[in-house]
Design a protein around this motif. Structure first.
Motif, mmCIF file in Angstrom:
data_model
loop_
_atom_site.group_PDB
_atom_site.id
_atom_site.type_symbol
_atom_site.label_atom_id
_atom_site.label_comp_id
_atom_site.label_asym_id
_atom_site.label_seq_id
_atom_site.Cartn_x
_atom_site.Cartn_y
_atom_site.Cartn_z
ATOM 1 N N ALA A 257 0.843 -1.203 0.000
ATOM 2 C CA ALA A 257 0.000 0.000 0.000
ATOM 3 C C ALA A 257 0.876 1.249 0.000
ATOM 4 C CB ALA A 257 -0.925 0.013 1.212
ATOM 5 N N LEU A 258 0.372 2.289 -0.636
ATOM 6 C CA LEU A 258 1.062 3.573 -0.698
ATOM 7 C C LEU A 258 0.348 4.560 0.217
ATOM 8 C CD1 LEU A 258 3.300 5.272 -2.043
ATOM 9 C CD2 LEU A 258 1.653 5.871 -3.829
ATOM 10 N N SER A 259 1.111 5.144 1.161
ATOM 11 C CA SER A 259 0.546 6.113 2.114
ATOM 12 C C SER A 259 0.671 7.529 1.559
ATOM 13 C CB SER A 259 1.268 6.025 3.463
ATOM 14 O OG SER A 259 1.011 4.790 4.085
ATOM 15 N N ILE A 260 -0.433 8.289 1.675
ATOM 16 C CA ILE A 260 -0.476 9.674 1.190
ATOM 17 C C ILE A 260 -0.804 10.586 2.366
ATOM 18 C CG2 ILE A 260 -1.646 11.287 -0.349
ATOM 19 C CD1 ILE A 260 -2.334 8.962 -2.131
ATOM 20 N N ASN A 261 -0.087 11.694 2.486
ATOM 21 C CA ASN A 261 -0.352 12.682 3.535
ATOM 22 C C ASN A 261 -1.375 13.702 3.041
ATOM 23 O OD1 ASN A 261 1.759 12.312 5.867
ATOM 24 N ND2 ASN A 261 2.864 11.954 3.953
ATOM 25 N N LEU A 262 -2.401 13.981 3.850
ATOM 26 C CA LEU A 262 -3.357 15.043 3.569
ATOM 27 C C LEU A 262 -3.104 16.191 4.539
ATOM 28 C CD1 LEU A 262 -6.696 13.069 3.044
ATOM 29 C CD2 LEU A 262 -5.105 13.899 1.318
ATOM 30 N N SER A 263 -3.063 17.424 4.009
ATOM 31 C CA SER A 263 -2.743 18.581 4.839
ATOM 32 C C SER A 263 -3.919 18.957 5.734
ATOM 33 C CB SER A 263 -2.365 19.773 3.965
ATOM 34 O OG SER A 263 -3.514 20.226 3.262
ATOM 35 N N PRO A 264 -3.658 19.524 6.927
ATOM 36 C CA PRO A 264 -4.749 19.993 7.798
ATOM 37 C C PRO A 264 -5.642 21.020 7.123
ATOM 38 C CG PRO A 264 -2.678 19.892 9.013
ATOM 39 C CD PRO A 264 -2.333 19.647 7.568
ATOM 40 N N VAL A 265 -5.080 21.846 6.232
ATOM 41 C CA VAL A 265 -5.890 22.854 5.543
ATOM 42 C C VAL A 265 -6.955 22.182 4.689
ATOM 43 C CG1 VAL A 265 -5.829 24.716 3.845
ATOM 44 C CG2 VAL A 265 -3.999 24.511 5.526
ATOM 45 N N SER A 266 -6.576 21.128 3.977
ATOM 46 C CA SER A 266 -7.543 20.424 3.136
ATOM 47 C C SER A 266 -8.581 19.703 3.985
ATOM 48 C CB SER A 266 -6.816 19.422 2.230
ATOM 49 O OG SER A 266 -5.946 20.084 1.337
ATOM 50 N N ILE A 267 -8.144 19.134 5.101
ATOM 51 C CA ILE A 267 -9.071 18.399 5.974
ATOM 52 C C ILE A 267 -10.160 19.325 6.499
ATOM 53 C CG2 ILE A 267 -9.245 17.141 8.164
ATOM 54 C CD1 ILE A 267 -6.383 16.178 7.663
ATOM 55 N N ALA A 268 -9.813 20.593 6.719
ATOM 56 C CA ALA A 268 -10.783 21.544 7.278
ATOM 57 C C ALA A 268 -11.745 22.090 6.233
ATOM 58 C CB ALA A 268 -10.039 22.707 7.943
ATOM 59 N N ASP A 269 -11.569 21.729 4.957
ATOM 60 C CA ASP A 269 -12.379 22.274 3.869
ATOM 61 C C ASP A 269 -13.419 21.250 3.424
ATOM 62 O OD1 ASP A 269 -13.480 23.512 1.721
ATOM 63 O OD2 ASP A 269 -11.646 23.679 0.557
ATOM 64 N N PRO A 270 -14.719 21.460 3.696
ATOM 65 C CA PRO A 270 -15.740 20.480 3.277
ATOM 66 C C PRO A 270 -15.744 20.248 1.769
ATOM 67 C CG PRO A 270 -16.659 22.115 4.787
ATOM 68 C CD PRO A 270 -15.289 22.603 4.422
ATOM 69 N N LYS A 271 -15.422 21.295 0.998
ATOM 70 C CA LYS A 271 -15.408 21.127 -0.450
ATOM 71 C C LYS A 271 -14.352 20.128 -0.871
ATOM 72 C CE LYS A 271 -14.943 23.680 -4.793
ATOM 73 N NZ LYS A 271 -14.643 24.991 -5.420
ATOM 74 N N MET B 57 -3.440 4.310 1.295
ATOM 75 C CA MET B 57 -3.710 4.675 2.685
ATOM 76 C C MET B 57 -3.551 6.193 2.819
ATOM 77 S SD MET B 57 -1.439 1.655 4.480
ATOM 78 C CE MET B 57 -1.502 2.491 6.060
ATOM 79 N N PHE B 58 -4.226 6.770 3.829
ATOM 80 C CA PHE B 58 -4.153 8.210 4.054
ATOM 81 C C PHE B 58 -3.601 8.487 5.450
ATOM 82 C CE2 PHE B 58 -7.386 7.710 0.812
ATOM 83 C CZ PHE B 58 -7.002 8.666 -0.117
ATOM 84 N N GLU B 59 -2.674 9.451 5.525
ATOM 85 C CA GLU B 59 -2.105 9.886 6.796
ATOM 86 C C GLU B 59 -2.576 11.300 7.077
ATOM 87 O OE1 GLU B 59 2.102 9.410 6.967
ATOM 88 O OE2 GLU B 59 2.095 7.336 6.257
ATOM 89 N N ILE B 60 -3.136 11.498 8.276
ATOM 90 C CA ILE B 60 -3.685 12.797 8.669
ATOM 91 C C ILE B 60 -2.984 13.249 9.943
ATOM 92 C CG2 ILE B 60 -5.761 14.026 9.371
ATOM 93 C CD1 ILE B 60 -7.373 12.082 7.723
ATOM 94 N N THR B 61 -2.356 14.419 9.866
ATOM 95 C CA THR B 61 -1.612 14.940 11.014
ATOM 96 C C THR B 61 -2.561 15.509 12.056
ATOM 97 O OG1 THR B 61 0.185 15.525 9.526
ATOM 98 C CG2 THR B 61 0.218 16.525 11.715
ATOM 99 N N GLU B 62 -2.241 15.264 13.320
ATOM 100 C CA GLU B 62 -3.042 15.839 14.403
ATOM 101 C C GLU B 62 -3.043 17.357 14.287
ATOM 102 O OE1 GLU B 62 -2.817 16.550 19.185
ATOM 103 O OE2 GLU B 62 -1.537 15.053 18.280
ATOM 104 N N SER B 63 -4.225 17.968 14.264
ATOM 105 C CA SER B 63 -4.363 19.420 14.183
ATOM 106 C C SER B 63 -5.754 19.784 14.633
ATOM 107 C CB SER B 63 -4.128 19.914 12.738
ATOM 108 O OG SER B 63 -5.198 19.511 11.913
ATOM 109 N N GLU B 64 -6.007 21.105 14.682
ATOM 110 C CA GLU B 64 -7.327 21.533 15.100
ATOM 111 C C GLU B 64 -8.392 21.092 14.097
ATOM 112 O OE1 GLU B 64 -5.691 24.559 12.378
ATOM 113 O OE2 GLU B 64 -4.938 23.533 14.159
ATOM 114 N N ALA B 65 -7.984 20.771 12.866
ATOM 115 C CA ALA B 65 -8.954 20.312 11.874
ATOM 116 C C ALA B 65 -9.633 19.033 12.313
ATOM 117 C CB ALA B 65 -8.264 20.106 10.527
#
Length: 953
Positions: free
Chosen positions: A787-801, A821-829
């Motif tokens: 599997a290939l892991s991809i990082n998603l930025s907190p800015v994108s996570i906070a955007d419903p669009k 696979m998706f990696e999501i960094t701990e943030s306020e998002a």
């Protein structure tokens, strides 16, 4: 008269006169001479030795030699010398002297001293510019030869056209590296139909109407075939020298390819244009790409109007769901084509019934290119069918079963019949409606304004056309309440075609209107503070920018960043941070005027648009904000916190190219404020530190845009292994292939985040990762169960669009959930209302979601209560300190214990030594990533094989 001439000389030429009696040694200076030396007459009496001491050593030597020669030869002199003034400054002057013979006496020396400092400095600067230009020309000549270009110098004043490099020899002008021609000669070789356009573009550039000069034209050198060339350049920044320098390139091959393509497209357009039925090419999203004349006649739009819409825009809402279902089946490969009958809205508002036949064209990789649609107007056939239905099927049961309200009127606009749904929607009994005028019981109001609309029934009965009022038009009930409706009013004809009345059919869509308004509000507002979010702020900024460009108002943008917010969030928890943000939002909104705009961009970042005449007014507002936040005594639980705010201010100047430039200026000013000690504001100016920072942002932003357009981003892979060193998968790491080599994300992602480009970059990474997997899988090089892991930025996570776009992209690209696979960094998002829905949507589709950089914040373990994830990745800061720090070892052991209890996977990042690896194994960790096993490298090296064929789409 002589005295008047002296005064004119000293007042206008910044000079003065002097004379020296060689017999008595007396020297006379005029007031102008004293002024040039920085002296006053009462403080100094000149003598020859002290007067010469005011000159630099080199100037004094030249002046003494000139005086001696003039005295000996009885002649004069004129020298440019450098004076050392009494205040220590130095200035250039023109020293002029002449010997006057006196009978029986030694000669008299007389002359003038003129201040020529500015002229000499300008001459020196001009000479230096000429030297630099010569060096720059040499460098560009070498570079252009390697790129197959010729350097040109178009001298407008001397009418000379120069070509440097090998381009001249390649087109048969000269065997040398430089060709100089008269501009008139070059003009005769340009095709006569191209000369006028070239001249207009040159004149426009010289007049300052364009930043660059670019012209493409045909060139016929005697004895050679005609070729296409491209001239590109800029005018030199010299006041008295009109010259354009740039490049000259042969674009013949490109022009031939364009001509062949245009001919092919022209044949296709002619075929479509003369077809008797409507034909259209439609994008997978529904936008019209190409339409023929027959289709334009069917729907009443001209070609350009139709190309600005989608088929969804003109499709009747009752038909849209079925149509979209067929479209989805085509895109998913479950159908090869489909046929249906549906309704379009004509430009004039009435309905057009059509028969639609659709097929889908795919590219070589099987990806959808566009739909091919055939449209036939079956309005007459459908109208006949409806008339037959009216005559035979309009029975009471059917009439009452209709869910929409139906009202029938006669030719005199009197209501003759209605169903129960209509009576209920109007709020009146049937008996109170039948027999009354249609306009007396049914009144239409504008969807937004409290304004009654004209009754459309009269037009229907007069013209006989079916009409609709705009969607969400409001209808007033008997009790005064309003409902939003979608409707149609159709004429009723007898067998002779005469209009006998009309039928009004309407549906209550108030709930749809409410949901639409709510969705629009949610998309543009922050759920926590109720303030506009980044999208809402941009919409407000665009509206303000339009008025600024019109000269209707002056405005300033502000970026606000809370100081010490992380301390509140980490020590008091996210509930404390959320409450602080709500209070600050209320305080700031109360400070601003109603016409001003305040928004929360995300995290602890706010932005404002302040309407004020000048910078002083903006600074007053900023000063109030700083004071208001500083005075906020925020308490949460038993703790109190001191917070501050740093503000960057920038003018929304109509001379700017776009609003983005103003935002960059404000962002740069914000960081100057933070670097200056925080809790203060800073106003942007071009020549300040913020100006330099903004220039760097603009350069980086342009680099990012070109990187996305030119595909200069690349993915590196780093292996993730088990405790036996066996490969389990890879993490995709973003890099940028810049002019100076490949650079890591720290060099460009901060700017991308500030400019709102993270969503676009994240979409590129996802698309490229899917394409990479499919490419290497087709080559037999993608490892099984990898599997290939991809990082998603907190800015994108906070955007419903972004959530919607991500799911759509995964479905469109038909990604395999077992390979991604998706990696999501701990943030306020992660505490936002949209995050749980995103993570659940991904996991419902079979994708694993991991928490990245776990334990880097105070609330990491609390996150495990909130986040339904598949695994965690331990932050490298803990892994790197295992050998020396017992606290780090205890934290890692705790992570191992908790993860096993929750049945979560765990990967340790940053493993670089065998000793660290052994400590991790003892803590129960079984997945590892780091330089000890694999350094990040391009996919073609990590997996083998070529990259040809990969496209992110």
């Amino acid at each position: 008269m002589h005295q008047v001439g002296i005064e004119v000389l000293e007042r206008h030429a910044r000079g003065g006169i002097w004379w020296f009696d060689t017999e008595t040694g007396v020297i006379y200076w005029s007031d102008g001479i004293y002024k040039q030396h920085g002296l006053k007459r009462e403080d100094y009496t000149p003598d020859l030795e002290s007067a010469l001491a005011f000159y630099t050593e080199e100037s004094r030597a030249r002046l003494e030699a000139a005086l001696a020669r003039a005295t000996e030869e009885g002649s004069g002199y004129s020298l440019t010398v450098e004076i050392c003034r009494a205040d220590g400054s130095q200035r250039f002057a023109q020293a002029i002297g002449q010997v006057e013979e006196r009978p029986g006496k030694p000669p008299l020396l007389a002359g003038a001293l003129l201040d020529v400092h500015d002229q000499v400095v300008a001459q020196n600067e001009s000479a230096e510019r000429e030297r630099q230009l010569l060096e720059e020309t040499t460098r560009w000549r070498i570079a252009s030869e390697n790129a197959g270009l010729g350097l040109i110098d178009i001298d407008m004043d001397r009418d000379i056209y120069r070509i440097y490099g090998r381009f001249g020899s390649s087109v048969g002008l000269s065997e040398g590296d430089e060709v100089a021609l008269e501009r008139a000669q070059w003009l005769t070789w340009i095709h006569e139909h191209d000369r006028a356009q070239r001249k207009r573009r040159i004149d426009a550039h010289l007049a300052g109407n364009s930043l660059d000069y670019v012209s493409e034209y045909r060139l016929k050198v005697p004895g050679r075939d005609e070729i296409w060339v491209k001239e590109a350049g800029q005018q030199l920044d010299q006041k008295n020298d009109r010259r354009i320098v740039g490049t000259l390139s042969d674009i013949t091959a490109r022009k031939r390819s364009e001509a062949a393509l245009n001919q092919s497209q022209r044949r296709l357009r002619e075929t479509m244009s003369h077809a008797p039925t409507g034909i259209a090419l439609v994008s997978p999203e529904g936008r019209w790409l190409s339409v023929n004349r027959a289709l334009c006649e069917i729907v009443g739009y001209d070609e350009m109007e139709l190309l600005r819409t989608t088929f969804q825009d003109i499709t009747h809402p009752d038909d849209l769901e079925t149509d979209l279902a067929y479209v989805h089946d085509l895109l998913e490969g479950r159908r090869l084509d489909y046929m249906m009958e549906k309704r379009y809205f004509h430009k004039q508002g009435h309905i057009v019934d059509i028969q639609l036949d659709v097929s889908l064209l795919r590219d070589e990789q099987g990806e959808p290119l566009y739909f091919i649609s055939h449209i036939q107007d079956i309005s007459e056939r459908k109208r006949a069918h409806r008339q037959l239905f009216e005559a035979k099927e309009l029975a009471e049961v059917t009439f009452e079963a209709i869910g929409e309200g139906v009202v029938r009127v006669d030719a005199n606009e009197v209501v003759s019949e209605l169903n129960s749904a209509a009576a209920q929607l109007l709020g009146l009994p049937r008996s109170s409606i039948v027999g009354n005028k249609f306009g007396d019981v049914i009144r239409f109001f504008d969807a937004e304004e409290d304004r009654q609309l004209p009754d459309p029934l009269s037009g229907v009965l007069t013209a006989g056309d079916r009409v609709r009022v705009p969607i969400f038009t409001r209808l007033q009930r008997a009790d005064g309440d309003f409902i939003s409706i979608v409707d149609s009013i159709s004429p009723i004809h007898d067998d002779t075609g005469a209009i006998q009345g009309a039928v009004f059919v309407f549906q209550d869509i108030s709930e749809a209107r409410r949901m639409t308004d709510e969705l629009v509000h949610q998309a543009s507002h922050d759920a926590l503070t109720g303030l506009p979010n980044r999208r809402g702020f941009q919409e407000a900024l665009d509206r303000t920018w339009a008025r600024v460009k019109q000269g209707a108002l002056n405005a300033f943008v502000m970026y606000l960043d809370l100081d010490h917010f992380k301390t509140v969030n980490d020590t008091g928890g996210h509930s404390a941070g959320d409450e602080l943000l709500r209070q600050i939002g209320l305080r700031l909104r109360a400070l601003l005027r109603g016409s001003d705009v305040l928004s929360r961009l995300g995290g602890d970042e706010f932005a404002a648009i302040v309407h004020t005449e000048d910078l002083e007014g903006a600074c007053i507002v900023a000063d109030k904000i700083v004071a208001e936040i500083s005075d906020l005594d925020f308490a949460h639980g038993e703790r109190r916190y001191a917070v501050g705010v740093s503000i960057g201010i920038a003018a929304l100047d109509r001379r700017l190219a776009s609003t983005e430039a103003a935002l960059i200026h404000a962002d740069a000013a914000l960081y100057v404020a933070k670097d200056s000690g925080r809790n203060r504001y800073h106003a942007y100016s071009d020549d300040s530190e913020a100006g330099a920072e903004a220039s760097r942002y603009i350069d980086t932003a342009e680099l990012l845009r070109s990187g996305l357009e030119q595909d200069r981003f690349i993915l590196y892979l780093q292996a993730i292994v088990d405790d036996q060193g066996r490969r389990l998968g890879y993490e995709a790491l973003l890099r940028f292939d810049g002019d100076a080599g490949v650079v890591g994300p720290d060099a460009f992602l901060p700017t991308a985040k500030r400019l709102g480009m993270m969503g676009r970059i994240d979409r590129w990474v996802v698309a490229r990762a899917i394409a990479l997997i499919k490419h290497y899988e087709s080559c037999g090089l993608w490892p099984h169960d990898c599997a290939l892991s991809i990082n998603l930025s907190p800015v994108s996570i906070a955007d419903p669009k972004f959530h919607t776009e991500l799911i759509a992209l995964l479905e469109q690209k038909q990604a395999n959930p077992s390979q991604l696979m998706f990696e999501i960094t701990e943030s306020e998002a992660l505490y936002g209302e949209h995050y749980p829905q995103l993570i659940q949507n991904l996991r419902d589709r079979g994708y694993q979601v991991w928490l990245d950089d776990f334990a880097s914040g105070y609330n990491s373990f609390d996150m495990l209560k909130r986040a339904a994830v598949d695994g965690i990745k331990i932050d490298r800061s803990f892994v790197g300190g295992l050998e020396k720090d017992p606290i780090d070892r205890a934290v890692v052991r705790s992570i191992g214990t908790v993860s096993r209890a929750l049945q979560l996977g765990v990967t340790a990042e940053g493993v670089e030594t065998e000793a660290v690896l052994e400590l991790l194994k003892r803590a129960g960790i079984r997945r590892f990533q780091g330089y000890l096993f694999h350094r990040p490298e391009p996919a073609k090296i990590a997996l083998g094989g070529a990259l040809g064929g990969i496209a992110s789409g």
